[in-house]
Scaffold this motif. Structure first.
Motif, PDB file in Angstrom:
ATOM      1  N   THR A 201      30.584  28.478  26.130  1.00 33.06           N
ATOM      2  CA  THR A 201      31.304  27.574  25.253  1.00 33.06           C
ATOM      3  C   THR A 201      32.758  28.049  25.097  1.00 33.06           C
ATOM      4  N   GLY A 202      33.654  27.123  25.087  1.00 36.06           N
ATOM      5  CA  GLY A 202      35.068  27.470  24.930  1.00 36.06           C
ATOM      6  C   GLY A 202      35.773  27.845  26.212  1.00 36.06           C
ATOM      7  N   ALA A 203      35.064  27.837  27.350  1.00 34.51           N
ATOM      8  CA  ALA A 203      35.730  28.216  28.598  1.00 34.51           C
ATOM      9  C   ALA A 203      36.460  27.035  29.221  1.00 34.51           C
ATOM     10  N   LEU A 508      31.043  36.209  42.057  1.00 36.97           N
ATOM     11  CA  LEU A 508      30.326  36.093  40.783  1.00 36.97           C
ATOM     12  C   LEU A 508      30.602  37.291  39.879  1.00 36.97           C
ATOM     13  N   ASP A 509      30.964  38.420  40.468  1.00 38.55           N
ATOM     14  CA  ASP A 509      31.298  39.591  39.652  1.00 38.55           C
ATOM     15  C   ASP A 509      32.513  39.311  38.774  1.00 38.55           C
ATOM     16  N   ASN A 510      33.301  38.314  39.169  1.00 36.97           N
ATOM     17  CA  ASN A 510      34.501  37.993  38.394  1.00 36.97           C
ATOM     18  C   ASN A 510      34.197  37.151  37.163  1.00 36.97           C
ATOM     19  N   LEU A 511      32.952  36.670  37.048  1.00 37.30           N
ATOM     20  CA  LEU A 511      32.651  35.684  35.997  1.00 37.30           C
ATOM     21  C   LEU A 511      33.080  36.114  34.601  1.00 37.30           C
ATOM     22  N   PRO A 512      32.741  37.341  34.151  1.00 40.96           N
ATOM     23  CA  PRO A 512      33.138  37.673  32.782  1.00 40.96           C
ATOM     24  C   PRO A 512      34.642  37.825  32.645  1.00 40.96           C
ATOM     25  N   ALA A 513      35.344  38.050  33.772  1.00 37.03           N
ATOM     26  CA  ALA A 513      36.777  38.319  33.690  1.00 37.03           C
ATOM     27  C   ALA A 513      37.614  37.048  33.728  1.00 37.03           C
ATOM     28  N   LEU A 514      36.997  35.921  34.009  1.00 37.16           N
ATOM     29  CA  LEU A 514      37.776  34.685  34.091  1.00 37.16           C
ATOM     30  C   LEU A 514      38.293  34.315  32.702  1.00 37.16           C
ATOM     31  N   SER A 515      39.490  33.762  32.664  1.00 36.10           N
ATOM     32  CA  SER A 515      40.003  33.311  31.368  1.00 36.10           C
ATOM     33  C   SER A 515      39.731  31.829  31.234  1.00 36.10           C
ATOM     34  N   LYS A 516      40.129  31.332  30.071  1.00 32.03           N
ATOM     35  CA  LYS A 516      39.945  29.914  29.793  1.00 32.03           C
ATOM     36  C   LYS A 516      40.691  29.106  30.857  1.00 32.03           C
ATOM     37  N   GLY A 517      40.029  28.084  31.375  1.00 30.08           N
ATOM     38  CA  GLY A 517      40.700  27.215  32.336  1.00 30.08           C
ATOM     39  C   GLY A 517      40.744  27.751  33.749  1.00 30.08           C
ATOM     40  N   GLN A 518      39.999  28.836  34.012  1.00 30.28           N
ATOM     41  CA  GLN A 518      39.924  29.340  35.377  1.00 30.28           C
ATOM     42  C   GLN A 518      38.509  29.122  35.871  1.00 30.28           C
ATOM     43  N   VAL A 519      38.377  28.656  37.085  1.00 31.20           N
ATOM     44  CA  VAL A 519      37.061  28.235  37.538  1.00 31.20           C
ATOM     45  C   VAL A 519      36.834  28.647  38.990  1.00 31.20           C
ATOM     46  N   ILE A 520      35.607  29.076  39.253  1.00 31.58           N
ATOM     47  CA  ILE A 520      35.218  29.343  40.640  1.00 31.58           C
ATOM     48  C   ILE A 520      34.599  28.057  41.171  1.00 31.58           C
ATOM     49  N   VAL A 521      35.166  27.519  42.210  1.00 35.43           N
ATOM     50  CA  VAL A 521      34.627  26.295  42.794  1.00 35.43           C
ATOM     51  C   VAL A 521      34.004  26.658  44.129  1.00 35.43           C
ATOM     52  N   ALA A 522      32.755  26.226  44.310  1.00 34.11           N
ATOM     53  CA  ALA A 522      32.076  26.556  45.562  1.00 34.11           C
ATOM     54  C   ALA A 522      31.211  25.384  45.950  1.00 34.11           C
ATOM     55  N   GLY A 523      30.813  25.384  47.194  1.00 39.89           N
ATOM     56  CA  GLY A 523      29.846  24.389  47.645  1.00 39.89           C
ATOM     57  C   GLY A 523      30.436  23.330  48.541  1.00 39.89           C
ATOM     58  N   ALA A 524      29.811  22.176  48.508  1.00 40.22           N
ATOM     59  CA  ALA A 524      30.068  21.149  49.512  1.00 40.22           C
ATOM     60  C   ALA A 524      31.480  20.565  49.442  1.00 40.22           C
ATOM     61  N   ALA A 525      32.085  20.542  48.274  1.00 36.28           N
ATOM     62  CA  ALA A 525      33.345  19.821  48.135  1.00 36.28           C
ATOM     63  C   ALA A 525      34.563  20.635  48.553  1.00 36.28           C
ATOM     64  N   VAL A 526      34.379  21.936  48.803  1.00 37.64           N
ATOM     65  CA  VAL A 526      35.497  22.756  49.279  1.00 37.64           C
ATOM     66  C   VAL A 526      35.041  23.494  50.547  1.00 37.64           C
ATOM     67  N   ASN A 527      36.001  23.994  51.319  1.00 34.27           N
ATOM     68  CA  ASN A 527      35.628  24.670  52.568  1.00 34.27           C
ATOM     69  C   ASN A 527      35.087  26.060  52.329  1.00 34.27           C
ATOM     70  N   THR A 528      35.568  26.692  51.274  1.00 40.26           N
ATOM     71  CA  THR A 528      35.136  28.053  50.988  1.00 40.26           C
ATOM     72  C   THR A 528      35.253  28.256  49.484  1.00 40.26           C
ATOM     73  N   PRO A 529      34.452  29.122  48.904  1.00 45.59           N
ATOM     74  CA  PRO A 529      34.585  29.329  47.455  1.00 45.59           C
ATOM     75  C   PRO A 529      35.996  29.774  47.093  1.00 45.59           C
ATOM     76  N   VAL A 530      36.537  29.184  46.040  1.00 48.25           N
ATOM     77  CA  VAL A 530      37.893  29.535  45.611  1.00 48.25           C
ATOM     78  C   VAL A 530      37.913  29.729  44.102  1.00 48.25           C
ATOM     79  N   ILE A 531      38.844  30.537  43.639  1.00 55.76           N
ATOM     80  CA  ILE A 531      39.066  30.646  42.192  1.00 55.76           C
ATOM     81  C   ILE A 531      40.288  29.809  41.875  1.00 55.76           C
ATOM     82  N   CYS A 532      40.114  28.909  40.940  1.00 55.29           N
ATOM     83  CA  CYS A 532      41.126  27.879  40.725  1.00 55.29           C
ATOM     84  C   CYS A 532      41.574  27.881  39.272  1.00 55.29           C
ATOM     85  N   ARG A 533      42.834  27.548  39.090  1.00 56.10           N
ATOM     86  CA  ARG A 533      43.387  27.374  37.741  1.00 56.10           C
ATOM     87  C   ARG A 533      43.404  25.870  37.489  1.00 56.10           C
ATOM     88  N   VAL A 534      42.668  25.427  36.472  1.00 56.58           N
ATOM     89  CA  VAL A 534      42.535  23.986  36.250  1.00 56.58           C
ATOM     90  C   VAL A 534      43.881  23.408  35.816  1.00 56.58           C
TER      91      VAL A 534
END
Lengths: 581, 231
Positions: A201-203, A508-534
């Motif tokens: 919540t709040g992320a 996934l090790d980065n999960l607790p370190a992500l700040s608000k508005g930062q997201v790991i996007v993975a899967g079919a819609a991107v070519n490779t997992p990326v960490i993105c700033r929304v």
């Protein structure tokens, strides 16, 4: 004597504008890793940053045979190990920098740090297949490593370009300056193979979801979207039609252009027609029915459906059917059977539950053609609806949608309410309410069915949840595009790791370190997992937390005090007159 | 003040010097002039040009040519007495020898060991001022010659030897240098770490503004020398 250096080719200076950032040291800990050493004076080799080396495949020569094809093998930095640091004793005086001590004893070079960087090899990008091909060999020791430039990354991380039809630009790559490398989801892929947004919540879950909705409603997508909003956070999307980003001139004289539509259904407008409920829904809505009651009810349901032949029936009709069924049953069973108490109890419960109900109605319900329209985003606000009713609303809606899409696709219907000749995207906020793990609720079954087979009929589902641990694992693993934001809870982290195979452990090790508005996007819609700033939302955000101290302070402001004094005064607000009455 | 001359060297940076004895120089050096940890300097002989005017200036002490010095530190002292242990028969005692054969030279000497820490170059400006214009810490490129005279350095010279701008960045402000410390530590001699402490003590006195910087090195040395070796 021929010196060794005669056999070594001269170190290439690199093409203009390209400066190597390091030199390969050797293979890393696992087969798809390598390490390189860099001073990293400019502090650019962050964790998660993309670097590449050039690989000349000996069997693949260029067209004219002169130049071998240099492939850029991309990798992601996963670890940064210091090789050379100041001795601890140099750090003894807080006001004296260790560089000063080093300079005093004669080490006056500006660059003093040296790092070993571990890189996970992603492979070279093959534009034809849109995927990365692993070279299956780590680079030779001594290879130059380059930092992937923004342009290269924008081309290979995502399949779509900004503003293309079927693109959704949700933000930019975290390790680069904002906006430098846009992260663009492929709408086709996440709409057909489903999307999951998971975060504490709040992320910024609903913020990201709103950004995705905004992208879907852009003139280059004109999507057909339904949002199930149990907290009423998406009301601010109604500004959308007024913004110029969501409309487009048609270009033809007399033809109306595109303008995104937003329809918000308030809780009191969300109705479920009684006759769309099946026995499972009934069982869920009237819990702890006895065997007898269930038997009676299922027969009565069958009877009322037979009698009305597809036309809506009311609670009164159902009760009538129960009476009839009970009477005929009594006749069959003969003397000694007295079901009057069962009938009475059942009738009482149905009356309590469905007559004058907030959600259930004899005639009204959500018209599929009304809520699903291309270029329209429909928000079902369920914030005053009981959780059980919410589940039934979602279950009946999904069931009707699934039926309608299936019948339309198979050519069974060509008009009418259940004719939906276009794919739809349904966003479920608080997804764990509708498919909780460990227990089966009324919406679980249909949700799983839609997730598994919706692809064939053009139903895309987006599930948003703050507790992946509480979400059914099958549901999570069916979502082929994952947006994972900050998760601190260890159980939730584990369930994400277990359900999502596409994301590497290192990300996934980065999960607790992500700040608000930062997201790991993975899967079919991107070519490779990326960490993105929304990116910034175009509409105002509605899901903020309340500023309690501010509200408390306002309570004591002079205007508020004055208005309260007037309200509470014996004759204020004409209370005196009403007392006299 | 000149205190002696080089009589031997052990390596490119270690020199043995003999302190002037009685009657060798006008003012005989006192023990405090060749104390442990004292900075000294030795002039490096310059190539002699054949310009007679320059030669004249040099002789008159008016030359503006740069003078190069090797700067070192005294890290050991030995009192040499060849007659020690020779208790054999003698014809007369010491007082009689001094009285009756004044040309009899007593072979006794004070030897000091000097380790070279760097180089400095200075020149005399046309106004007659002495100006230090180049300093290098570390192993000098040039070697010294036997018989070269050793001169003690005063506080001003020691300060100049330690406080300068980096030669490759002359525009930046000068700061405290001890670039010879690593090579002091690299030598295998039990007295050298002590001399390093002694140097730091002197620098603390000369550079009160750099106390905290020096304290880092000092504490580090002191810990290793005093605590780790004893503990």
């Amino acid at each position: 004597m021929v010196s060794d250096s005669a056999n070594v080719p001269p170190v290439s200076r690199g093409r203009t504008g390209r400066k190597p950032v390091g030199i390969t040291k050797g293979p890393g800990e696992s087969a798809h890793e390598y390490t390189f050493v860099s001073r990293d004076d400019e502090q650019v080799l962050k964790n998660g940053e993309y670097v590449y080396y050039e690989l000349n495949e000996p069997d693949e020569w260029g067209q004219n045979g002169a130049q071998p094809v240099a492939r850029r093998v991309l990798g992601r930095i996963i670890k940064r190990v210091p090789l050379q640091l100041y001795p601890d004793t140099f750090l003894a005086e807080p006001e004296v920098s260790p560089a000063q001590v080093a300079a005093m004893v004669g080490y006056d070079a500006r660059a003093n740090e040296l790092f070993e960087l571990h890189v996970a090899i992603m492979g070279y990008y093959d534009p034809e297949s849109g995927s990365f091909i692993n070279p299956w060999i780590p680079p030779q020791s001594g290879k130059q490593i380059f930092l992937a430039d923004d342009e290269m990354l924008s081309q290979i991380l995502c399949r779509k370009r900004v503003g293309q039809p079927g693109s959704a630009t949700i933000g930019s790559l975290l390790t680069r300056t904002p906006g430098a490398v846009p992260i663009v989801l492929s709408v086709k892929d996440f709409v057909s193979t489903h999307l999951a947004i998971i975060a504490s919540t709040g992320a910024g879950k609903s913020y990201l979801a709103s950004v995705i909705i905004e992208e879907l409603m852009r003139p280059y997508n004109k999507a057909c979207v339904l949002i199930v909003d149990p907290h009423g956070e998406y009301g601010t999307l109604d500004q959308l039609p007024n913004l110029p980003d969501f409309s487009e001139e048609s270009g033809e004289e007399g033809v109306e252009g595109y303008r995104a539509q937003v329809r918000i259904y308030r809780p009191e407008q969300v109705k479920v027609r009684l006759s769309s409920l099946n026995m499972g829904d009934m069982r869920h809505l009237l819990p702890e029915m006895t065997e007898k009651q269930q038997h009676l009810l299922s027969r009565a349901l069958r009877k009322v459906n037979e009698m009305k032949r597809g036309t809506p029936w009311s609670a009164q009709d159902l009760m009538e059917a129960i009476r009839k069924v009970a009477r005929s049953k009594n006749d069959e069973d003969g003397e000694g059977a007295d079901d009057s108490s069962t009938v009475h109890a059942l009738m009482w419960r149905i009356e309590q539950r469905f007559v004058d109900s907030f959600t259930f109605d004899d005639v009204q319900h959500l018209d599929l053609r009304e809520i699903f329209k291309p270029g329209q985003c429909t928000v079902l606000q369920l914030n005053e609806v009981d959780e059980r009713d919410q589940q039934v609303i979602v279950a009946t809606l999904l069931r009707r949608l699934y039926q309608a899409r299936m019948n339309t696709e198979r050519g069974k219907v060509h008009s009418g309410e259940s004719y939906l000749p276009y794919p739809v995207f349904v966003l479920l906020e608080e997804g764990h309410h509708f498919a909780p793990s460990g227990t089966e609720v009324v919406s679980t079954q249909i949700l799983k069915q839609v997730l598994a087979e919706g692809r064939k009929f053009g139903i895309g589902v987006g599930i948003i949840s703050q507790r992946p641990g509480k979400l059914d694992a099958d549901v999570l693993s069916q979502c082929q595009t994952q947006c994972i934001m900050r998760i601190v809870n260890e159980i939730d982290q584990k369930s994400v790791a277990a359900a999502i195979e596409g994301v590497g452990r290192d990300l996934l090790d980065n999960l607790p370190a992500l700040s608000k508005g930062q997201v790991i996007v993975a899967g079919a819609a991107v070519n490779t997992p990326v960490i993105c700033r929304v990116r910034q939302r175009l509409t105002r955000h509605g899901g903020e937390s309340k500023d309690a101290p501010d509200i408390w302070r306002k309570y004591f402001s002079s205007e508020a005090r004055e208005s309260r004094r007037l309200q509470e005064a014996p004759l204020g607000n004409n209370q005196g007159f009403s007392l006299l009455k | 003040m000149f205190i002696g001359k080089i009589v031997k060297s052990d390596s490119h940076i270690n020199y043995v010097c003999q302190i002037y004895g009685p009657r060798e120089v006008e003012v005989e050096p006192a023990p405090e002039d060749y104390a442990f940890g004292r900075f000294v300097r030795i002039a490096v002989r310059a190539r002699q040009g054949d310009d007679p005017e320059a030669e004249l200036h040099r002789v008159l002490g008016m030359s503006t040519e740069p003078r190069t010095y090797a700067v070192g530190v005294i890290y050991d002292t030995i009192l040499l007495n060849p007659s020690f242990g020779s208790l054999g028969p003698r014809l007369s005692n010491e007082t009689q020898v001094e009285l009756f054969s004044p040309d009899y030279i007593a072979e006794r000497a004070v030897l000091i060991y000097v380790m070279v820490l760097g180089m400095m170059q200075e020149r005399t400006t046309p106004e007659g001022q002495t100006e230090v214009f180049s300093i290098m810490h570390g192993v000098p490129l040039l070697s010294l010659e036997l018989g070269s005279e050793i001169e003690t350095m005063d506080d001003e010279q020691v300060r100049a030897f330690h406080f300068f701008s980096d030669p490759d960045r002359p525009d930046e402000p000068p700061y405290l240098h001890m670039g010879y410390l690593p090579h002091i530590i690299a030598q295998r001699n039990s007295l050298l770490p002590m001399v390093a402490l002694c140097i730091i003590d002197q620098l603390e006195r000369l550079f009160p503004q750099n106390l905290s910087l020096l304290s880092i090195v000092k504490r580090n040395f002191a810990w290793r020398l005093k605590v780790e070796t004893t503990g």
